[in-house]
Enzyme design. Structure first.
Site, PDB file in Angstrom:
ATOM      1  N   ARG A  24       0.840  -1.216   0.000  1.00 41.92           N
ATOM      2  CA  ARG A  24       0.000   0.000   0.000  1.00 41.92           C
ATOM      3  C   ARG A  24       0.872   1.262   0.000  1.00 41.92           C
ATOM      4  O   ARG A  24       0.554   2.271   0.656  1.00 41.92           O
ATOM      5  CB  ARG A  24      -0.949   0.042   1.206  1.00 41.92           C
ATOM      6  CG  ARG A  24      -1.762  -1.223   1.427  1.00 41.92           C
ATOM      7  CD  ARG A  24      -2.854  -1.409   0.390  1.00 41.92           C
ATOM      8  NE  ARG A  24      -3.727  -2.521   0.748  1.00 41.92           N
ATOM      9  CZ  ARG A  24      -3.575  -3.779   0.331  1.00 41.92           C
ATOM     10  NH1 ARG A  24      -2.569  -4.097  -0.489  1.00 41.92           N
ATOM     11  NH2 ARG A  24      -4.430  -4.709   0.680  1.00 41.92           N
ATOM     12  N   SER A  73     -10.448   0.871   4.130  1.00 40.57           N
ATOM     13  CA  SER A  73      -9.689   0.587   5.361  1.00 40.57           C
ATOM     14  C   SER A  73      -9.155   1.901   5.917  1.00 40.57           C
ATOM     15  O   SER A  73      -8.468   2.636   5.211  1.00 40.57           O
ATOM     16  CB  SER A  73      -8.500  -0.321   5.062  1.00 40.57           C
ATOM     17  OG  SER A  73      -8.952  -1.491   4.442  1.00 40.57           O
ATOM     18  N   GLU A 111      -4.456   5.041   6.901  1.00 39.53           N
ATOM     19  CA  GLU A 111      -4.144   4.745   5.489  1.00 39.53           C
ATOM     20  C   GLU A 111      -4.532   5.861   4.510  1.00 39.53           C
ATOM     21  O   GLU A 111      -3.700   6.254   3.681  1.00 39.53           O
ATOM     22  CB  GLU A 111      -4.812   3.429   5.060  1.00 39.53           C
ATOM     23  CG  GLU A 111      -4.429   3.038   3.641  1.00 39.53           C
ATOM     24  CD  GLU A 111      -4.934   1.665   3.246  1.00 39.53           C
ATOM     25  OE1 GLU A 111      -4.356   0.674   3.705  1.00 39.53           O
ATOM     26  OE2 GLU A 111      -5.900   1.583   2.467  1.00 39.53           O
TER      27      GLU A 111
HETATM   28  P1  FAD Z   1      -8.050   9.849  -4.467  1.00 39.30           P
HETATM   29  O1  FAD Z   1      -8.675   9.463  -3.178  1.00 39.30           O
HETATM   30  O2  FAD Z   1      -8.671  10.949  -5.228  1.00 39.30           O
HETATM   31  O3  FAD Z   1      -6.515  10.202  -4.216  1.00 39.30           O
HETATM   32  C1  FAD Z   1      -5.720   9.392  -3.375  1.00 39.30           C
HETATM   33  C2  FAD Z   1      -4.293   9.987  -3.317  1.00 39.30           C
HETATM   34  O4  FAD Z   1      -3.655   9.866  -4.573  1.00 39.30           O
HETATM   35  C3  FAD Z   1      -4.268  11.485  -2.995  1.00 39.30           C
HETATM   36  O5  FAD Z   1      -3.119  11.751  -2.240  1.00 39.30           O
HETATM   37  C4  FAD Z   1      -4.178  12.152  -4.349  1.00 39.30           C
HETATM   38  O6  FAD Z   1      -3.571  13.424  -4.292  1.00 39.30           O
HETATM   39  C5  FAD Z   1      -3.309  11.160  -5.098  1.00 39.30           C
HETATM   40  N1  FAD Z   1      -3.613  11.087  -6.527  1.00 39.30           N
HETATM   41  C6  FAD Z   1      -4.841  10.834  -7.061  1.00 39.30           C
HETATM   42  N2  FAD Z   1      -4.752  10.795  -8.408  1.00 39.30           N
HETATM   43  C7  FAD Z   1      -3.455  11.041  -8.733  1.00 39.30           C
HETATM   44  C8  FAD Z   1      -2.736  11.152  -9.941  1.00 39.30           C
HETATM   45  N3  FAD Z   1      -3.350  11.004 -11.126  1.00 39.30           N
HETATM   46  N4  FAD Z   1      -1.417  11.432  -9.891  1.00 39.30           N
HETATM   47  C9  FAD Z   1      -0.783  11.597  -8.692  1.00 39.30           C
HETATM   48  N5  FAD Z   1      -1.402  11.503  -7.504  1.00 39.30           N
HETATM   49  C10 FAD Z   1      -2.726  11.235  -7.521  1.00 39.30           C
HETATM   50  N6  FAD Z   1      -7.656   0.419  -1.668  1.00 39.30           N
HETATM   51  C11 FAD Z   1      -6.947  -0.708  -1.887  1.00 39.30           C
HETATM   52  O7  FAD Z   1      -5.725  -0.666  -2.068  1.00 39.30           O
HETATM   53  N7  FAD Z   1      -7.562  -1.923  -1.908  1.00 39.30           N
HETATM   54  C12 FAD Z   1      -8.887  -2.064  -1.725  1.00 39.30           C
HETATM   55  O8  FAD Z   1      -9.401  -3.179  -1.769  1.00 39.30           O
HETATM   56  C13 FAD Z   1      -9.650  -0.893  -1.479  1.00 39.30           C
HETATM   57  N8  FAD Z   1     -10.983  -0.986  -1.251  1.00 39.30           N
HETATM   58  C14 FAD Z   1     -11.694   0.146  -0.966  1.00 39.30           C
HETATM   59  C15 FAD Z   1     -13.063   0.014  -0.705  1.00 39.30           C
HETATM   60  C16 FAD Z   1     -13.830   1.147  -0.413  1.00 39.30           C
HETATM   61  C17 FAD Z   1     -15.301   0.979  -0.121  1.00 39.30           C
HETATM   62  C18 FAD Z   1     -13.220   2.420  -0.410  1.00 39.30           C
HETATM   63  C19 FAD Z   1     -14.038   3.647  -0.144  1.00 39.30           C
HETATM   64  C20 FAD Z   1     -11.864   2.558  -0.669  1.00 39.30           C
HETATM   65  C21 FAD Z   1     -11.080   1.419  -0.939  1.00 39.30           C
HETATM   66  N9  FAD Z   1      -9.711   1.497  -1.209  1.00 39.30           N
HETATM   67  C22 FAD Z   1      -8.985   0.358  -1.459  1.00 39.30           C
HETATM   68  C23 FAD Z   1      -9.029   2.814  -1.200  1.00 39.30           C
HETATM   69  C24 FAD Z   1      -9.133   3.580  -2.557  1.00 39.30           C
HETATM   70  O9  FAD Z   1     -10.297   3.202  -3.258  1.00 39.30           O
HETATM   71  C25 FAD Z   1      -7.923   3.359  -3.449  1.00 39.30           C
HETATM   72  O10 FAD Z   1      -6.744   3.758  -2.799  1.00 39.30           O
HETATM   73  C26 FAD Z   1      -8.030   4.125  -4.780  1.00 39.30           C
HETATM   74  O11 FAD Z   1      -6.962   3.775  -5.622  1.00 39.30           O
HETATM   75  C27 FAD Z   1      -8.046   5.641  -4.597  1.00 39.30           C
HETATM   76  O12 FAD Z   1      -8.379   6.200  -5.844  1.00 39.30           O
HETATM   77  P2  FAD Z   1      -9.039   7.625  -5.988  1.00 39.30           P
HETATM   78  O13 FAD Z   1      -9.175   7.898  -7.448  1.00 39.30           O
HETATM   79  O14 FAD Z   1     -10.278   7.716  -5.205  1.00 39.30           O
HETATM   80  O15 FAD Z   1      -7.893   8.544  -5.373  1.00 39.30           O
HETATM   81  P1  NAP Z   2     -10.406 -10.182   5.008  1.00 40.77           P
HETATM   82  O1  NAP Z   2     -10.489 -11.144   3.893  1.00 40.77           O
HETATM   83  O2  NAP Z   2     -11.448 -10.227   6.094  1.00 40.77           O
HETATM   84  O3  NAP Z   2      -8.975 -10.291   5.673  1.00 40.77           O
HETATM   85  C1  NAP Z   2      -8.627  -9.477   6.785  1.00 40.77           C
HETATM   86  C2  NAP Z   2      -7.174  -9.110   6.646  1.00 40.77           C
HETATM   87  O4  NAP Z   2      -6.388 -10.281   6.699  1.00 40.77           O
HETATM   88  C3  NAP Z   2      -6.908  -8.434   5.343  1.00 40.77           C
HETATM   89  O5  NAP Z   2      -6.567  -7.116   5.618  1.00 40.77           O
HETATM   90  C4  NAP Z   2      -5.815  -9.232   4.670  1.00 40.77           C
HETATM   91  O6  NAP Z   2      -4.638  -8.490   4.410  1.00 40.77           O
HETATM   92  C5  NAP Z   2      -5.450 -10.303   5.664  1.00 40.77           C
HETATM   93  N1  NAP Z   2      -5.484 -11.622   4.993  1.00 40.77           N
HETATM   94  C6  NAP Z   2      -6.554 -12.444   4.879  1.00 40.77           C
HETATM   95  N2  NAP Z   2      -6.178 -13.594   4.262  1.00 40.77           N
HETATM   96  C7  NAP Z   2      -4.868 -13.452   3.955  1.00 40.77           C
HETATM   97  C8  NAP Z   2      -3.923 -14.295   3.331  1.00 40.77           C
HETATM   98  N3  NAP Z   2      -4.244 -15.501   2.893  1.00 40.77           N
HETATM   99  N4  NAP Z   2      -2.666 -13.840   3.174  1.00 40.77           N
HETATM  100  C9  NAP Z   2      -2.317 -12.632   3.629  1.00 40.77           C
HETATM  101  N5  NAP Z   2      -3.169 -11.779   4.234  1.00 40.77           N
HETATM  102  C10 NAP Z   2      -4.430 -12.195   4.407  1.00 40.77           C
HETATM  103  O7  NAP Z   2     -10.366  -8.686   4.422  1.00 40.77           O
HETATM  104  P2  NAP Z   2     -11.522  -7.768   3.841  1.00 40.77           P
HETATM  105  O8  NAP Z   2     -11.715  -6.630   4.721  1.00 40.77           O
HETATM  106  O9  NAP Z   2     -12.718  -8.589   3.460  1.00 40.77           O
HETATM  107  O10 NAP Z   2     -10.851  -7.251   2.501  1.00 40.77           O
HETATM  108  C11 NAP Z   2     -10.614  -8.138   1.430  1.00 40.77           C
HETATM  109  C12 NAP Z   2      -9.458  -7.620   0.608  1.00 40.77           C
HETATM  110  O11 NAP Z   2      -9.785  -6.318   0.095  1.00 40.77           O
HETATM  111  C13 NAP Z   2      -8.161  -7.448   1.407  1.00 40.77           C
HETATM  112  O12 NAP Z   2      -7.083  -7.815   0.605  1.00 40.77           O
HETATM  113  C14 NAP Z   2      -8.131  -5.969   1.733  1.00 40.77           C
HETATM  114  O13 NAP Z   2      -6.796  -5.453   1.801  1.00 40.77           O
HETATM  115  C15 NAP Z   2      -8.851  -5.354   0.537  1.00 40.77           C
HETATM  116  N6  NAP Z   2      -9.541  -4.127   0.972  1.00 40.77           N
HETATM  117  C16 NAP Z   2      -8.785  -3.001   1.098  1.00 40.77           C
HETATM  118  C17 NAP Z   2      -9.380  -1.804   1.471  1.00 40.77           C
HETATM  119  C18 NAP Z   2      -8.575  -0.538   1.543  1.00 40.77           C
HETATM  120  O14 NAP Z   2      -9.159   0.534   1.627  1.00 40.77           O
HETATM  121  N7  NAP Z   2      -7.256  -0.591   1.508  1.00 40.77           N
HETATM  122  C19 NAP Z   2     -10.746  -1.760   1.737  1.00 40.77           C
HETATM  123  C20 NAP Z   2     -11.468  -2.931   1.648  1.00 40.77           C
HETATM  124  C21 NAP Z   2     -10.861  -4.123   1.250  1.00 40.77           C
HETATM  125  P3  NAP Z   2      -4.463  -7.585   3.090  1.00 40.77           P
HETATM  126  O15 NAP Z   2      -5.258  -6.367   3.388  1.00 40.77           O
HETATM  127  O16 NAP Z   2      -3.000  -7.344   3.085  1.00 40.77           O
HETATM  128  O17 NAP Z   2      -4.949  -8.347   1.925  1.00 40.77           O
END
Ligand code: FAD
Ligand code: NAP
Length: 342
Positions: free
Chosen positions: A168, A239, A334
């Protein structure tokens, strides 16, 4: 120049952030062409304004007033650069919606990003966070990207290894404000089967070893929809905390006291499930006026309308303190503050 750039004063950004906090951008510009970006950054610099880049607003903690110039990335376009019978290189502009892109690739029978379905936001922001889910990350398929380097004032191509991808994390988080990502190139496969290494996901798939990208995509959408709040219905930024990575020695001490702790080995360290830690501290489903903790996933903090960022941050601080007290583990927020400093 200002008339050509169509800068809007005091634009509300409430509908442009998924936590739906009320916010005002002093100067706002939608970027639909790369040339506008260059002009806008020079224009801001001449006036001594800072600029910040907004995409889908799904990984942001938006402050109430955003000074300077807010650049809202809306560059569009998807094209196949090269292909053979096994693989292809896809170029995607920064403003393309990420989930729509994933759905499109799956509909074409292409494999590579199906596990990253239903992640909100735009393609240009995906490398910033090195988006990841179910064991896959964008770094697994990203070849290179095109960005505007605000330091050297020119467009650059960064190869994947130059982007310093981590868990991340990336160069773009370490040098905030320097690069504006304009497009990415992804390496996708024309493969009928998609690997699935994540146990929770496997439970939602048939017993067969091979699964098509479409089957994986459908399973991801089903699992995510069942436990994560839809930002269109309930404000959230996914998250709220990163999963903390701690040393094996630290982990051994916690495990001795809490044998059920959920943890995964990660490059010589141990990754803890932050959602589990928060849940064990009793926060899941907690409500404090307009802000709270989601009842199905304690890692997601929610905003039910009418609240302020300060209220959410105060809740986050109480959660951090209780996890620190019980487990001796520091949680790190995050989503990124927008702008980074107030
Ligand atoms: P923004 O929120 O608009 O920007 C995020 C950051 O990136 C800011 O600092 C911004 O300045 C910068 N930025 C944006 N665009 C650019 C660009 N073109 N060039 C340079 N910098 C830029 N994240 C995960 O990793 N895994 C997930 O599974 C995941 N699930 C999510 C589920 C939900 C319900 C929500 C609400 C969020 C989740 N996220 C997850 C977080 C988020 O969706 C991601 O990080 C996504 O990539 C952010 O994209 P955005 O366009 O909304 O960026
Ligand atoms: P989940 O499956 O309930 O798992 C909980 C946590 O355990 C996750 O954060 C995941 O880490 C870790 N995990 C589970 N199984 C794993 C494995 N086999 N090996 C390594 N790590 C493991 O999680 P969830 O909330 O439903 O989300 C599902 C996936 O979507 C996850 O990968 C999560 O990161 C991603 N997600 C991200 C965001 C965001 O905003 N960043 C929001 C929603 C969902 P990891 O997170 O490293 O995978």
């Amino acid at each position: 120049m200002a008339t050509l750039l169509q800068i809007i004063r005091n634009q509300s950004l409430q509908r442009f952030n998924t936590l739906a906090f009320d916010a005002i951008a002093r100067h706002y510009l939608a970027i639909e062409e790369e040339s506008q970006l260059v002009e806008a950054i020079a224009f801001a610099r001449e006036r001594g304004w800072v600029h910040q880049v907004l995409s889908g607003g799904s990984n942001l903690l938006m402050r109430p007033v955003i000074e300077g110039l807010t650049l809202h990335m809306q560059l569009q376009g998807i094209s196949v650069l090269e292909q053979d019978s096994h693989a292809l290189t896809l170029e995607v502009a920064a403003g393309e919606n990420w989930h729509a892109l994933v759905a499109y690739t799956v509909s074409q029978g292409w494999q590579g990003i199906e596990s990253l379905a239903l992640i909100p936001g735009c393609t240009g922001a995906a490398p910033v966070q090195n988006i990841g889910a179910y064991g896959c990350e964008i770094k697994d398929v990203l070849l290179r990207l095109r960005a505007y380097d605000c330091q050297s004032e020119c467009f650059v191509t960064l190869e994947a290894q130059q982007c310093q991808f981590g868990y991340r994390d990336s160069l773009f988080k370490r040098q905030p404000g320097r690069y504006v990502i304009c497009s990415v190139q992804l390496a996708l496969q024309k493969s009928a089967s998609a690997p699935v290494n994540y146990p929770v996901l496997r439970q939602h798939l048939s017993e067969s070893v091979d699964h098509s990208p479409k089957e994986v995509f459908d399973a991801v959408c089903k699992v995510r929809s069942s436990k994560l709040p839809d930002p269109a219905v309930l404000g959230n930024a996914g998250s709220f905390f990163k999963n903390p990575c701690i040393s094996e020695q630290h982990f051994a001490r916690i495990k001795a006291q809490y044998p059920d702790i959920v943890a995964y080995p990660q490059h010589g360290e141990v990754k803890l499930a932050a959602g589990w830690l928060i849940d064990q501290c009793g926060w899941r489903g907690f409500c404090d006026g307009p802000v709270g903790v989601h009842e199905k996933q304690a890692l997601v903090l929610v905003h039910r309308q009418g609240g302020a960022l300060t209220q959410l941050l105060s809740l986050a601080e109480r959660i951090r303190a209780s996890v620190k007290l019980k487990y001796g583990v520091e949680l790190e927020i995050e989503p990124q503050f927008f702008p980074l400093s107030s």
